[in-house]
Scaffold this motif. Structure first.
Motif, PDB file in Angstrom:
ATOM      1  N   ARG A  18       6.407  20.387   3.631  1.00 22.77           N
ATOM      2  CA  ARG A  18       5.272  20.103   2.777  1.00 22.77           C
ATOM      3  C   ARG A  18       4.497  18.942   3.389  1.00 22.77           C
ATOM      4  NH1 ARG A  18       7.590  20.696  -3.436  1.00 22.77           N
ATOM      5  NH2 ARG A  18       8.336  22.846  -3.214  1.00 22.77           N
ATOM      6  N   TRP A  19       3.407  19.282   4.033  1.00 24.70           N
ATOM      7  CA  TRP A  19       2.630  18.268   4.725  1.00 24.70           C
ATOM      8  C   TRP A  19       1.841  17.408   3.756  1.00 24.70           C
ATOM      9  CZ3 TRP A  19       3.707  17.134   9.512  1.00 24.70           C
ATOM     10  CH2 TRP A  19       4.275  18.104  10.331  1.00 24.70           C
ATOM     11  N   SER A  20       1.567  17.916   2.556  1.00 26.58           N
ATOM     12  CA  SER A  20       0.804  17.110   1.608  1.00 26.58           C
ATOM     13  C   SER A  20       1.564  15.857   1.189  1.00 26.58           C
ATOM     14  CB  SER A  20       0.454  17.943   0.371  1.00 26.58           C
ATOM     15  OG  SER A  20       1.624  18.345  -0.310  1.00 26.58           O
ATOM     16  N   ARG A  21       2.892  15.872   1.272  1.00 28.83           N
ATOM     17  CA  ARG A  21       3.686  14.696   0.924  1.00 28.83           C
ATOM     18  C   ARG A  21       3.616  13.613   1.988  1.00 28.83           C
ATOM     19  NH1 ARG A  21       9.300  17.150  -1.702  1.00 28.83           N
ATOM     20  NH2 ARG A  21       8.299  18.327  -3.389  1.00 28.83           N
ATOM     21  N   GLN A  22       3.011  13.923   3.136  1.00 30.76           N
ATOM     22  CA  GLN A  22       2.877  12.922   4.179  1.00 30.76           C
ATOM     23  C   GLN A  22       1.629  12.071   4.015  1.00 30.76           C
ATOM     24  OE1 GLN A  22       5.462  12.673   6.234  1.00 30.76           O
ATOM     25  NE2 GLN A  22       6.371  14.459   5.235  1.00 30.76           N
ATOM     26  N   LEU A  23       0.726  12.445   3.105  1.00 32.64           N
ATOM     27  CA  LEU A  23      -0.508  11.706   2.928  1.00 32.64           C
ATOM     28  C   LEU A  23      -0.310  10.535   1.976  1.00 32.64           C
ATOM     29  CD1 LEU A  23      -3.177  14.543   2.657  1.00 32.64           C
ATOM     30  CD2 LEU A  23      -2.723  13.042   4.591  1.00 32.64           C
ATOM     31  N   CYS A  24      -0.992   9.455   2.258  1.00 33.14           N
ATOM     32  CA  CYS A  24      -0.972   8.279   1.393  1.00 33.14           C
ATOM     33  C   CYS A  24      -2.035   8.448   0.310  1.00 33.14           C
ATOM     34  CB  CYS A  24      -1.239   7.027   2.218  1.00 33.14           C
ATOM     35  SG  CYS A  24      -1.324   5.510   1.258  1.00 33.14           S
ATOM     36  N   LEU A  25      -1.651   8.257  -0.939  1.00 31.00           N
ATOM     37  CA  LEU A  25      -2.559   8.447  -2.064  1.00 31.00           C
ATOM     38  C   LEU A  25      -3.265   7.135  -2.385  1.00 31.00           C
ATOM     39  CD1 LEU A  25      -0.255  10.619  -4.353  1.00 31.00           C
ATOM     40  CD2 LEU A  25      -1.887  11.370  -2.621  1.00 31.00           C
ATOM     41  N   HIS A  26      -4.525   7.227  -2.745  1.00 33.65           N
ATOM     42  CA  HIS A  26      -5.343   6.045  -3.010  1.00 33.65           C
ATOM     43  C   HIS A  26      -5.486   5.821  -4.507  1.00 33.65           C
ATOM     44  CE1 HIS A  26      -8.685   8.573  -4.349  1.00 33.65           C
ATOM     45  NE2 HIS A  26      -8.393   9.352  -3.332  1.00 33.65           N
ATOM     46  N   GLU A  27      -5.961   4.652  -4.870  1.00 36.66           N
ATOM     47  CA  GLU A  27      -6.341   4.341  -6.238  1.00 36.66           C
ATOM     48  C   GLU A  27      -7.860   4.174  -6.304  1.00 36.66           C
ATOM     49  OE1 GLU A  27      -4.212   1.083  -7.868  1.00 36.66           O
ATOM     50  OE2 GLU A  27      -2.260   2.095  -7.801  1.00 36.66           O
ATOM     51  N   TRP A  28      -8.359   3.928  -7.516  1.00 34.22           N
ATOM     52  CA  TRP A  28      -9.792   3.811  -7.724  1.00 34.22           C
ATOM     53  C   TRP A  28     -10.162   2.363  -8.004  1.00 34.22           C
ATOM     54  CZ3 TRP A  28     -13.297   7.798  -7.149  1.00 34.22           C
ATOM     55  CH2 TRP A  28     -12.738   9.055  -6.949  1.00 34.22           C
ATOM     56  N   LEU A  29     -11.367   2.010  -7.624  1.00 31.40           N
ATOM     57  CA  LEU A  29     -11.837   0.639  -7.734  1.00 31.40           C
ATOM     58  C   LEU A  29     -12.264   0.363  -9.172  1.00 31.40           C
ATOM     59  CD1 LEU A  29     -12.477  -1.939  -6.095  1.00 31.40           C
ATOM     60  CD2 LEU A  29     -14.796  -1.057  -5.803  1.00 31.40           C
ATOM     61  N   VAL A  30     -11.396  -0.284  -9.930  1.00 26.60           N
ATOM     62  CA  VAL A  30     -11.705  -0.641 -11.320  1.00 26.60           C
ATOM     63  C   VAL A  30     -12.020  -2.120 -11.473  1.00 26.60           C
ATOM     64  CG1 VAL A  30     -10.355   1.266 -12.256  1.00 26.60           C
ATOM     65  CG2 VAL A  30      -9.249  -0.936 -11.835  1.00 26.60           C
ATOM     66  N   SER A  31     -11.665  -2.934 -10.480  1.00 25.17           N
ATOM     67  CA  SER A  31     -12.011  -4.353 -10.484  1.00 25.17           C
ATOM     68  C   SER A  31     -12.230  -4.777  -9.042  1.00 25.17           C
ATOM     69  CB  SER A  31     -10.906  -5.196 -11.135  1.00 25.17           C
ATOM     70  OG  SER A  31      -9.684  -5.037 -10.443  1.00 25.17           O
ATOM     71  N   LEU A  32     -13.176  -5.669  -8.826  1.00 25.63           N
ATOM     72  CA  LEU A  32     -13.529  -6.093  -7.480  1.00 25.63           C
ATOM     73  C   LEU A  32     -12.445  -7.000  -6.905  1.00 25.63           C
ATOM     74  CD1 LEU A  32     -17.306  -6.826  -8.078  1.00 25.63           C
ATOM     75  CD2 LEU A  32     -16.306  -4.853  -6.926  1.00 25.63           C
ATOM     76  N   PRO A  33     -11.947  -6.695  -5.711  1.00 22.69           N
ATOM     77  CA  PRO A  33     -10.895  -7.540  -5.122  1.00 22.69           C
ATOM     78  C   PRO A  33     -11.470  -8.839  -4.582  1.00 22.69           C
ATOM     79  CG  PRO A  33     -11.473  -5.769  -3.618  1.00 22.69           C
ATOM     80  CD  PRO A  33     -12.245  -5.524  -4.887  1.00 22.69           C
ATOM     81  N   ALA A  34     -10.603  -9.826  -4.454  1.00 27.23           N
ATOM     82  CA  ALA A  34     -11.015 -11.123  -3.913  1.00 27.23           C
ATOM     83  C   ALA A  34     -11.055 -11.070  -2.391  1.00 27.23           C
ATOM     84  CB  ALA A  34     -10.043 -12.211  -4.377  1.00 27.23           C
ATOM     85  N   SER A  35     -11.892 -11.948  -1.810  1.00 27.36           N
ATOM     86  CA  SER A  35     -12.055 -12.054  -0.350  1.00 27.36           C
ATOM     87  C   SER A  35     -12.252 -10.683   0.290  1.00 27.36           C
ATOM     88  CB  SER A  35     -10.861 -12.765   0.285  1.00 27.36           C
ATOM     89  OG  SER A  35      -9.662 -12.015   0.091  1.00 27.36           O
ATOM     90  N   MET A  36     -13.223  -9.938  -0.235  1.00 27.22           N
ATOM     91  CA  MET A  36     -13.464  -8.591   0.250  1.00 27.22           C
ATOM     92  C   MET A  36     -13.965  -8.596   1.697  1.00 27.22           C
ATOM     93  SD  MET A  36     -16.091  -5.701  -1.236  1.00 27.22           S
ATOM     94  CE  MET A  36     -15.264  -5.615  -2.828  1.00 27.22           C
ATOM     95  N   ALA A  37     -14.804  -9.553   2.049  1.00 30.34           N
ATOM     96  CA  ALA A  37     -15.407  -9.548   3.380  1.00 30.34           C
ATOM     97  C   ALA A  37     -14.407  -9.830   4.485  1.00 30.34           C
ATOM     98  CB  ALA A  37     -16.547 -10.561   3.440  1.00 30.34           C
ATOM     99  N   HIS A  38     -13.286 -10.500   4.180  1.00 31.68           N
ATOM    100  CA  HIS A  38     -12.336 -10.908   5.210  1.00 31.68           C
ATOM    101  C   HIS A  38     -11.054 -10.095   5.172  1.00 31.68           C
ATOM    102  CE1 HIS A  38     -14.907 -14.386   5.930  1.00 31.68           C
ATOM    103  NE2 HIS A  38     -14.893 -14.638   4.640  1.00 31.68           N
ATOM    104  N   ARG A  39     -10.695  -9.546   4.046  1.00 32.11           N
ATOM    105  CA  ARG A  39      -9.408  -8.854   3.923  1.00 32.11           C
ATOM    106  C   ARG A  39      -9.536  -7.345   3.802  1.00 32.11           C
ATOM    107  NH1 ARG A  39      -6.809 -12.941   5.923  1.00 32.11           N
ATOM    108  NH2 ARG A  39      -6.736 -14.795   4.610  1.00 32.11           N
ATOM    109  N   TRP A  40     -10.734  -6.822   3.714  1.00 30.63           N
ATOM    110  CA  TRP A  40     -10.903  -5.392   3.463  1.00 30.63           C
ATOM    111  C   TRP A  40     -11.845  -4.780   4.481  1.00 30.63           C
ATOM    112  CZ3 TRP A  40      -8.430  -2.735  -0.587  1.00 30.63           C
ATOM    113  CH2 TRP A  40      -7.722  -3.539  -1.478  1.00 30.63           C
ATOM    114  N   LYS A  41     -11.653  -3.487   4.696  1.00 32.64           N
ATOM    115  CA  LYS A  41     -12.551  -2.676   5.512  1.00 32.64           C
ATOM    116  C   LYS A  41     -13.131  -1.559   4.654  1.00 32.64           C
ATOM    117  CE  LYS A  41     -11.056  -3.276  10.283  1.00 32.64           C
ATOM    118  NZ  LYS A  41     -10.636  -2.559  11.503  1.00 32.64           N
ATOM    119  N   VAL A  42     -14.297  -1.093   5.022  1.00 32.98           N
ATOM    120  CA  VAL A  42     -14.998  -0.075   4.249  1.00 32.98           C
ATOM    121  C   VAL A  42     -15.498   0.998   5.199  1.00 32.98           C
ATOM    122  CG1 VAL A  42     -17.208  -1.283   4.403  1.00 32.98           C
ATOM    123  CG2 VAL A  42     -16.802   0.312   2.521  1.00 32.98           C
ATOM    124  N   ALA A  43     -15.577   2.234   4.685  1.00 33.05           N
ATOM    125  CA  ALA A  43     -16.084   3.370   5.456  1.00 33.05           C
ATOM    126  C   ALA A  43     -16.700   4.362   4.491  1.00 33.05           C
ATOM    127  CB  ALA A  43     -14.972   4.033   6.271  1.00 33.05           C
TER     128      ALA A  43
END
Length: 455
Positions: free
Chosen positions: A67-92
């Motif tokens: 079952r290859w679907s179990r190899q994928l990492c599942l994400h969560e949804w953005l319900v609150s803005l994280p701290a230090s977004m510009a230095h600790r996070w990447k976006v695409a």
């Protein structure tokens, strides 16, 4: 000059020889056809016998399907803005299309599997063998960034799980993205060199297999410029990932977040197959045989309790199964059953990512193709999208916040620390909440990735 009788005899002999050869060739072709038919029948009988033995074998002896679907990492949804977004996070920017697993078992040939473990087909792609990638598949014409002359589907490479037998699950997101971009650039250079030298293709590449175009997802730091560029190119929202996050196969992690609105995604609000009103928040939740309603990944947080649980989950109650098992003298084998049900969320109160109060109304059972329920963050995100959503302006404001370091006065800098020996500070003792040392921070608080390492 030969007599006419001798000429006629020689012609008749030649004609008879030709007829004999034709009959012999016909007999040989019929014999070969019968031999092939017998061999095919023997192979089919062997396959049927093997299938019968496999079906009659005990369940423990059967080989489980991958079952290859179990190899994928599942994400969560953005319900609150994280701290230090510009230095600790990447976006695409996320393209439009289903999320798939790309598996390269042999060189230049890859297989695609969707989240339901369905095989989408085999394609040609210049990737090394023993490679597993996390991709988003875009059908032909679905990507607006494609050129007019481009043909065939395109796979956007989001992350790498394994490259040529080297497992990269324990590496940070920055290292995995750098690894994927550099290796894909090497593959492109090899392909250009092969075309320039006019090297003939391998024999296995001559089959009628469609070519899969590959492109890496443009990951950038989630600063103002990066978020603004991603919003301009977004087709189905944005994806945020923490730079130090590991890849967790089959697990839902809060270090990978998704965000979208109606301006950058045509599928911002979830609706049912009948085209229900988008203003009504419709989610899919789990209902057990006791009537408890839960989201995916939660065991204790009960959102609500439905009336008549047997209507949505027709399984027997646990007590009835236990009583029957005691009467028969056997152990209870029927575990608690669950069903996926679609709900309309009328009211929702949440705090710190957990629902405190919810008013739900069940509609119908989810389709058979649905395998998982919505997680808690998706329920909150869909409800907030209709009442108090996170706007683009808030994203840009959060990305513009600079990580401020603590300023030390001259007196404090001259003071010796309490826990010191011979005037030297003990740098080995650090606070448990400080996960980043001074060695990993550059000037102005910018994060410097650690050294490359192989898992």
């Amino acid at each position: 000059m030969p007599a006419p009788r001798d000429v006629r005899a020689s012609l008749d002999a030649a004609q008879s020889r030709r007829r004999w050869r034709a009959r012999r060739m016909q007999a040989l072709r019929g014999w070969e056809a019968r031999r092939e038919a017998r061999a095919r029948a023997i192979e089919e009988a062997a396959d049927r016998a093997e299938a019968t033995r496999a079906s009659n074998a005990p369940r423990s002896a059967r080989r489980p399907a991958r079952r290859w679907s179990r190899q994928l990492c599942l994400h969560e949804w953005l319900v609150s803005l994280p701290a230090s977004m510009a230095h600790r996070w990447k976006v695409a920017p996320r393209p439009v299309g289903p999320r798939c697993v790309l598996v390269s078992r042999r060189a230049h040939h890859v297989d695609l599997y969707d989240m339901r473990d369905r095989h989408l087909g085999t394609f040609r792609a210049r990737l090394p063998e023993r490679t597993v990638l996390d991709v988003v598949l875009c059908a032909e014409g679905a990507d607006r960034n494609d050129a007019e002359g481009s043909e065939g589907p395109r796979a956007w490479l989001c992350d790498v799980l394994c490259w040529h037998g080297r497992v990269l699950l324990d590496c940070t997101a920055s290292l995995r993205h750098f690894w994927l971009e550099s290796r894909m650039e090497e593959c492109r250079l090899d392909a250009d060199a092969t075309r320039a030298l006019d090297v003939p293709s391998r024999p296995c590449d001559q089959h009628d297999v469609a070519e899969l175009r590959l492109a890496t997802l443009p990951w950038t730091h989630a600063d103002v410029l990066g978020v603004q560029t991603a919003l301009e190119r977004a087709q189905d929202g944005l994806v945020f990932v923490h730079v130090e996050s590991r890849y967790e196969p089959g697990m839902r992690t809060p270090l990978v977040l998704r965000w979208k609105d109606e301006g950058c995604s045509p599928y911002a609000k979830d609706t049912d197959a009948n085209g229900m009103d988008a203003d009504a928040c419709v989610v899919v939740l789990r209902v057990d045989e006791r009537g408890n309603v839960r989201a995916d990944g939660t065991k204790t947080n009960v959102l609500a309790v439905v009336d008549e649980p047997s209507k949505w989950c027709p399984g027997r109650m646990r007590e009835e199964a236990m009583d029957e098992g005691e009467r028969r003298g056997t152990s209870m084998r029927n575990k608690a059953k669950e069903a996926l049900v679609r709900f309309v969320v009328h009211e929702l109160v949440w705090k710190e990512g957990q629902v405190v109060q919810a008013k739900l109304e069940p509609i119908e059972k989810a389709g058979k193709g649905r395998k998982r329920a919505d997680d808690m963050t998706k329920v909150i995100f869909q409800y907030n999208l209709r009442h108090d959503p996170i706007t683009r302006h808030q994203l840009l404001e959060a990305s513009a916040q600079v990580e401020v370091e603590e300023e030390w006065s001259e007196d404090e800098m001259c003071m010796e620390p309490e826990n010191s020996l011979d005037g030297k500070s003990d740098t080995s003792q650090s606070s448990p909440g400080d996960s980043t040392s001074d060695a990993t921070l550059g000037r102005e608080g910018t994060h410097v990735p650690g050294a490359l390492y192989s898992p």
